[in-house]
Design an enzyme around this catalytic site. Structure first.
Site, PDB file in Angstrom:
ATOM      1  CB  CYS A  36      -0.992   0.026   1.188  1.00  0.00           C
ATOM      2  SG  CYS A  36      -2.019   1.660   1.439  1.00  0.00           S
ATOM      3  CB  CYS A  63      -2.278   4.633   4.187  1.00  0.00           C
ATOM      4  SG  CYS A  63      -3.821   4.005   3.113  1.00  0.00           S
ATOM      5  CB  SER A  64      -0.652   1.011   6.569  1.00  0.00           C
ATOM      6  OG  SER A  64      -1.532   1.863   7.019  1.00  0.00           O
ATOM      7  CB  CYS A  65      -4.777  -0.545   2.518  1.00  0.00           C
ATOM      8  SG  CYS A  65      -5.294   0.945   2.342  1.00  0.00           S
TER       9      CYS A  65
END
Lengths: 217, 213
Positions: B116, B119-121
């Site tokens: 991702c 962000c940090s999905c």
């Protein structure tokens, strides 16, 4: 407002640092912060994309240097101030101010049930998808300064529609508090096109992009 | 309790908070929790319950069971590839960030890698908490530019005959890599097979699963 969070393809990055113990939290406060994020429902105006956008707006130095869950703290603090739920001084002290008129918070007995709720981001479509698998598309270029899920490294590039994924809520509007859906596609880009001369010709790069990010190529 | 949706206002708030909040993140988070409890917005016991749930029940073992089942049951594998969310619901694994699960399969000539960049999905209900490196600037930047170099740092070498497919989680789709079933495992049952599946193999930073001898 530079897109500090938009990291895909940034040159000059070092080796990936791996934790020897591979633990998700390195301190109690990290676990607490993650748990606050789960247990706090907040006002309805705190959409997922507003949350993401508020994180993206963290000062660049803080975004790049502060621990991940510390940034989450900053996001909630900023959203509380923005929504008039607390002042920075109250947040710093951890006390004070009015009690808002919100429903009772989630209790420990609710957690198992809430944890199994799956959100479906699709909405009924009133328009047919403009593209189908195999179509050649070109991505647009968006200016800095608003929330989008079109990463910079995929702007103004040519790709092929791999799959239509349904009519999904559009984050660009969600970050403005508007619930608008658009057809979403997985688009495939070739390494030769994205990174010419870098020996990536055999590799394929996929991203999920909304219809308004794309035009026919 | 509306939100302004105004980036200028948020930028000013961030600057204000930067100078006003305590410098120690542990103190910052403690103060935030106290205030949220006082305002009736959070129940500390619910925070405890979430931490316990993810420490004990929700983790990569779930994804590993799904992968093992896909190796032993071709009909399940077909369902998983057709609709990942419906297939994991057969195990009761639906939950956070798994509303649109897409399984992508490794083969002798294909290797999949998930990132991702924005962000940090991550598919939390299926793989648990994401590892720190997944959220790092280095991984997010390099996975989409030099995936083979990234793989090398994880001890994974892919030959020239292998196509590397990178999946950037830019929407709410969450990708699950199906690693290849290792050779010499014909006599293993589903539980034993699941024990071979590493978390990293389901993100794509591991490829050849090890079989205990």
């Amino acid at each position: 407002m530079a897109r500090v969070h938009d990291m895909g393809g940034l040159p000059g990055q070092g080796r990936i640092v791996m934790d020897p113990d591979d633990h998700p939290f390195h301190a109690d406060w990290e676990a607490r912060m993650w748990g606050i994020n789960e247990a706090l429902e907040g006002p309805a105006s705190w959409s997922l994309d507003w949350w993401r956008y508020v994180r993206e707006l963290i000062q660049a130095d803080d975004y790049l240097t502060r621990p991940y869950f510390d940034q989450w703290m900053q996001v909630y603090a900023a959203m509380m101030v923005d929504s008039g739920l607390a002042t920075p001084a109250e947040i710093a002290r951890g006390t004070g101010g009015r009690k808002p008129d919100l429903r009772k918070p989630m209790g420990p007995g609710d957690v198992a049930k809430v944890s199994a709720i799956t959100r479906d981001f699709r909405r009924p479509a009133d328009q047919k998808p403009a593209f189908t698998s195999g179509n050649k598309v070109r991505t647009k270029t968006f200016p800095e300064g608003f929330h989008t899920r079109l990463p910079g490294y995929l702007m103004n590039r040519t790709g092929i529609i791999h799959a239509h994924r349904g009519n999904h809520l559009l984050p660009d509007e969600g970050a403005k508090g508007r619930h608008v859906a658009q057809h979403l596609y997985t688009v495939t880009f070739s390494g030769a096109d994205l990174w010419p001369g870098e020996g990536r010709d055999k590799d394929r790069f996929n991203a999920d992009l909304w219809e308004s990010y794309l035009e026919r190529a | 309790m509306t939100s302004s949706y105004d980036p200028k206002k948020i930028t000013e708030i961030h600057e204000h908070l930067h100078s006003e909040l305590p410098s120690d993140p542990a103190l910052r988070v403690k103060a935030l929790e106290s205030l949220l409890v006082e305002k009736g917005m959070v129940d500390s016991a619910a925070i405890d319950a979430w931490i316990d749930l993810y420490a004990e029940e929700i983790g990569p073992k779930r994804g590993a069971r799904v992968v093992a089942k896909s190796w032993t049951d071709p009909a399940f594998k077909a369902r998983l590839l057709a609709d990942g969310t419906a297939a994991i619901s057969e195990f009761g694994y639906q939950g956070h960030a798994t509303g649109h699960v897409v399984a992508v399969e490794n083969t002798p000539v294909v290797h999949n890698l998930v990132v991702c960049t924005l962000c940090s999905c991550y598919p939390f209900a299926l793989l648990g908490m994401s590892p720190g490196w997944y959220k790092s600037q280095e991984y997010r930047a390099r996975a989409v530019r030099d995936p083979r170099g990234v793989l090398k740092e994880f001890g994974v070498s892919v030959g020239d005959e292998v196509e590397v497919r990178v999946w950037d989680s830019t929407a709410e789709l969450r990708y699950l890599v199906l690693p290849q079933r290792p050779a010499g495992t014909d006599n293993l049952n589903e539980d034993q097979l699941a024990a071979l599946v590493t978390r990293n193999s389901m993100i794509g930073t591991d490829r050849v699963l090890k079989v205990a001898r």
